[in-house]
Scaffold this active site. Structure first.
Site, PDB file in Angstrom:
ATOM      1  N   GLY A   1      45.112  35.278  35.190  1.00 43.75           N
ATOM      2  CA  GLY A   1      44.150  35.133  36.954  1.00 43.75           C
ATOM      3  C   GLY A   1      43.199  36.336  37.791  1.00 43.75           C
ATOM      4  O   GLY A   1      42.455  36.819  36.734  1.00 43.75           O
ATOM      5  N   HIS A   2      43.240  36.300  38.847  1.00 39.70           N
ATOM      6  CA  HIS A   2      42.454  36.775  39.804  1.00 39.70           C
ATOM      7  C   HIS A   2      42.872  38.510  39.859  1.00 39.70           C
ATOM      8  O   HIS A   2      42.482  39.746  41.006  1.00 39.70           O
ATOM      9  CB  HIS A   2      42.551  36.811  40.802  1.00 39.70           C
ATOM     10  N   TRP A   3      44.103  38.595  39.000  1.00 38.38           N
ATOM     11  CA  TRP A   3      45.232  40.417  39.287  1.00 38.38           C
ATOM     12  C   TRP A   3      45.294  41.077  37.803  1.00 38.38           C
ATOM     13  O   TRP A   3      46.394  41.054  37.088  1.00 38.38           O
ATOM     14  CB  TRP A   3      46.451  39.635  39.464  1.00 38.38           C
TER      15      TRP A   3
END
Ligand SMILES: O=C(O)/C=C/C(=O)/C=C/C=C(\O)C(=O)O
Length: 287
Positions: free
Chosen positions: A266-268
């Site tokens: 995801g975004h991490w």
């Protein structure tokens, strides 16, 4: 030689930044003693800090001989509050310049996560001679996606959490933040919530900033060609906050950029794929 245990408290520092437009106290963590320095800039989520975003990425760099600096941007962590009515990317870049000037650091490598990546590009545009290599994760410029309606579902949840900072809203946001939400522990949720509730002024100021200027992160696309630094762009295939095609825009725009896309991420990326991320960063910095 083994690296002594690195803690937030032992590495926590404050400094006053003053220039024509800015007079504020910045919090940062300063770790290691290498001749080359890597600065890490966190994202804009509620409760984000340098330490919260990068705690899985510090030790390998310090062990490899780098000095690592985590800057808490104005409006996050233990740095001063701010209502930002202009470009937050430029504001963070000005703070970073002030911090580097005060520490006597002429040139640094920068790792930026999301907002931190937008701010890294803003810093490189206004201070080209002061950047070594750049690593941009899940960010680098604001502006539209070609495929995904904006604001994205993740950003809508992020803004909802700023407006109503509850554990339920935090869990809703975190569920789309990473690919595998079963990796998120109750301790992590609690630490995030504690960070948020400790600084309600930051939460309220973010909402005021958005009301004053909904486009906190301007589109830097037209100027990407001016960033000549060697740049590693890293994205999660499943990023629901800043879509992956923004990474393609960076790749097209920046003459010395390369792009790595993690599957099931995801975004991490720096947290979800920490071991591989750390190996890639070290390899990129040393070759
Ligand atoms: O709106 C944007 O372009 C940027 C969004 C972010 O910076 C979101 C970041 C979230 C985190 O990194 C976090 O740790 O919460």
């Amino acid at each position: 030689m083994s690296t002594p245990l690195i803690t937030e408290a032992a590495t926590s520092r404050f400094i006053r930044i003053q220039d024509a437009e800015l007079d504020a106290q910045i919090h940062y963590n300063d770790i290691g003693e290498g001749t080359e320095t890597v600065v890490m800039l966190h994202g804009s989520g509620p409760g984000a800090t340098g330490w919260a975003n990068f705690n899985r990425n510090i030790e390998p760099l310090v062990s490899a001989g780098y000095r690592v600096i985590l800057m808490d941007c104005l409006g996050w962590g233990k740095s001063d509050p701010v209502v930002c009515t202009g470009s937050r990317s430029d504001l963070n870049a000005r703070c970073l310049k002030g911090l580097l000037d005060s520490l006597g650091l002429d040139k640094v490598h920068i790792i930026g996560n999301s907002m931190g990546a937008h701010s890294t590009v803003a810093f490189a545009l206004s201070n080209p001679s002061r950047v070594g290599k750049l690593i941009l994760m899940g960010g680098g410029t604001g502006g539209p996606s070609q495929f995904v309606p904006m604001p994205t579902e993740g950003i809508k949840l992020l803004q909802g959490l700023y407006r109503e900072p509850t554990i339920e809203n935090l869990k809703k946001m975190m569920a789309v933040f990473v690919f595998d939400s079963s990796s998120l522990t109750e301790d992590l949720f609690q630490a995030r919530l504690d960070n948020m509730l400790a600084r309600r002024d930051h939460m309220e100021n973010f909402v005021k900033s958005l009301a004053a200027n909904p486009k906190q992160f301007p589109d830097q696309g037209p100027r990407l060609g001016e960033v000549s630094a060697q740049t590693l762009v890293i994205w999660g295939r499943d990023d629901r906050f800043v879509p992956m095609d923004t990474g393609l825009r960076l790749l097209w725009g920046m003459p010395n950029a390369e792009l790595h896309i993690f599957n099931r991420c995801g975004h991490w990326a720096q947290w979800e794929h920490a071991d591989k991320f750390n190996r890639m960063v070290l390899d990129f910095l040393t070759h």
